[in-house]
Design a protein around this motif. Sequence first.
Motif, mmCIF file in Angstrom:
data_model
loop_
_atom_site.group_PDB
_atom_site.id
_atom_site.type_symbol
_atom_site.label_atom_id
_atom_site.label_comp_id
_atom_site.label_asym_id
_atom_site.label_seq_id
_atom_site.Cartn_x
_atom_site.Cartn_y
_atom_site.Cartn_z
ATOM 1 N N UNK A 23 -3.802 12.262 -8.380
ATOM 2 C CA UNK A 23 -4.709 11.811 -7.316
ATOM 3 C C UNK A 23 -5.771 12.854 -6.963
ATOM 4 N N UNK A 24 -5.352 14.079 -6.663
ATOM 5 C CA UNK A 24 -6.313 15.095 -6.230
ATOM 6 C C UNK A 24 -7.436 15.331 -7.244
ATOM 7 N N UNK A 25 -7.159 15.377 -8.544
ATOM 8 C CA UNK A 25 -8.271 15.560 -9.495
ATOM 9 C C UNK A 25 -9.310 14.447 -9.420
ATOM 10 N N UNK A 26 -8.911 13.272 -8.935
ATOM 11 C CA UNK A 26 -9.831 12.142 -8.790
ATOM 12 C C UNK A 26 -10.359 12.014 -7.361
ATOM 13 N N UNK A 27 -10.046 13.017 -6.518
ATOM 14 C CA UNK A 27 -10.498 13.055 -5.123
ATOM 15 C C UNK A 27 -9.960 11.884 -4.316
ATOM 16 N N UNK A 28 -8.716 11.528 -4.565
ATOM 17 C CA UNK A 28 -8.045 10.512 -3.760
ATOM 18 C C UNK A 28 -6.671 11.047 -3.347
ATOM 19 N N UNK A 54 -16.643 2.018 -0.869
ATOM 20 C CA UNK A 54 -15.434 1.205 -0.934
ATOM 21 C C UNK A 54 -14.193 2.058 -1.120
ATOM 22 N N UNK A 55 -14.361 3.254 -1.701
ATOM 23 C CA UNK A 55 -13.208 4.117 -1.937
ATOM 24 C C UNK A 55 -12.809 4.939 -0.719
ATOM 25 N N UNK A 56 -13.631 4.932 0.329
ATOM 26 C CA UNK A 56 -13.368 5.795 1.473
ATOM 27 C C UNK A 56 -12.049 5.498 2.161
ATOM 28 N N UNK A 57 -11.466 4.313 1.925
ATOM 29 C CA UNK A 57 -10.196 4.006 2.561
ATOM 30 C C UNK A 57 -9.058 4.881 2.036
ATOM 31 N N UNK A 58 -9.175 5.382 0.835
ATOM 32 C CA UNK A 58 -8.127 6.255 0.289
ATOM 33 C C UNK A 58 -8.698 7.470 -0.426
ATOM 34 N N UNK A 59 -10.013 7.681 -0.297
ATOM 35 C CA UNK A 59 -10.655 8.822 -0.932
ATOM 36 C C UNK A 59 -10.485 10.072 -0.070
ATOM 37 N N UNK A 60 -10.613 11.231 -0.713
ATOM 38 C CA UNK A 60 -10.583 12.499 0.008
ATOM 39 C C UNK A 60 -11.986 12.998 0.337
ATOM 40 N N UNK A 61 -13.002 12.248 -0.036
ATOM 41 C CA UNK A 61 -14.365 12.658 0.280
ATOM 42 C C UNK A 61 -14.601 12.769 1.787
ATOM 43 N N UNK A 62 -14.037 11.866 2.623
ATOM 44 C CA UNK A 62 -14.198 12.066 4.075
ATOM 45 C C UNK A 62 -13.639 13.403 4.561
ATOM 46 N N UNK A 63 -12.594 13.903 3.901
ATOM 47 C CA UNK A 63 -12.049 15.212 4.278
ATOM 48 C C UNK A 63 -13.102 16.291 4.066
ATOM 49 N N UNK A 64 -13.845 16.189 2.949
ATOM 50 C CA UNK A 64 -14.892 17.169 2.675
ATOM 51 C C UNK A 64 -16.026 17.064 3.673
#
Length: 334
Positions: free
Chosen positions: A97-102, A157-167
């Motif tokens: 997951x982390x390598x794909x930013x999720x 659409x990926x923001x529901x489980x993406x780690x980009x909001x953390x960044x």
Amino acid sequence: MASGTGAQDRLLDIAELRELSRRRPVRATLAIARQWAVILVAAAGAVYFDRWYGYLAAIVVIATRQHALAVLMHDGAHRLLFADRRVNDLVSDLLLAFPLFISTALYRRHHLEHHRYLNTERDPDYDPAAIDNSTRDWIRLFAADAVALNIVKTVGTLDQFSLLPVLRGDRTVARAMGRARCALFLGGLAVLAAVLVATGWWLPYLLLWIVPMITALSMILRLRDMAEHVGCEQDAGIGGTRSVLAGAVERALFSPCRINYHLAHHLYPSVPCYNLGALHRRLMEHQAVREQARISHSYLFGPASVLRHVAEARALRYATGSPDSGPTAQSPAA
């Protein structure tokens, strides 16, 4: 029509289901190792030969293996990699997951809602308008994904489980995934950034990891998401999910780790990906499944392809006025 728990109870006995649901950690470990080995070989080959067509081929190959990592993370979200939940989630996050930013935990919350409310308004992947797309519309969408023209919408659409909001400093997402796991992700990202700067490998990383994610992987995810539920019946039963019995080339490109047996997965989500083929064959012994199952034999080509079946479902919908369903999120493994 058979659907729901009652239908499932009549398809497999408890002993069969228990055997098919048995986790095999060696197989899970080898599956993860295989994807990373292909990624490393493809990247090393592109850098070594240093030709534009070598990079292009590597981008496609790496995107297909990024997809495989996402599919295996999907197994991690169902806790099917390892029996120990802490080991399962740690391996799923660090290597998949982390390598794909999720995040496995965030994706699990999203994905279990998809299973629970499949093809209904409460399904987070549900989009009743998807069936309105013509074949030309789908092809245009796939082409735009392949050259990153849909990247802004895809990221949204990926923001529901993406780690980009953390960044971006979103503390809500950080709390949802847990402080310790969030710190692990940010720490790992800091180490990666330091290594890339120190070695000068940041450009190959962008070209051979980020570019595949925002181009070929985006297209692959859209195609497979469409294949799984668009044009199927608006329920959670046998007719609500499509399996695709594609050839070897299409499976390598679009459906690694047996995710093409998607009906089998939705009927019995406790079965790990490496047993889905056996489960599919067992299910197809039942006349009710054979009669009601949505089965395609290619994603793109021929009269039994997903594209053709979706076009037929669209035509039937307009002829009868009956609703159909489909995915809206670019989820790693719907």
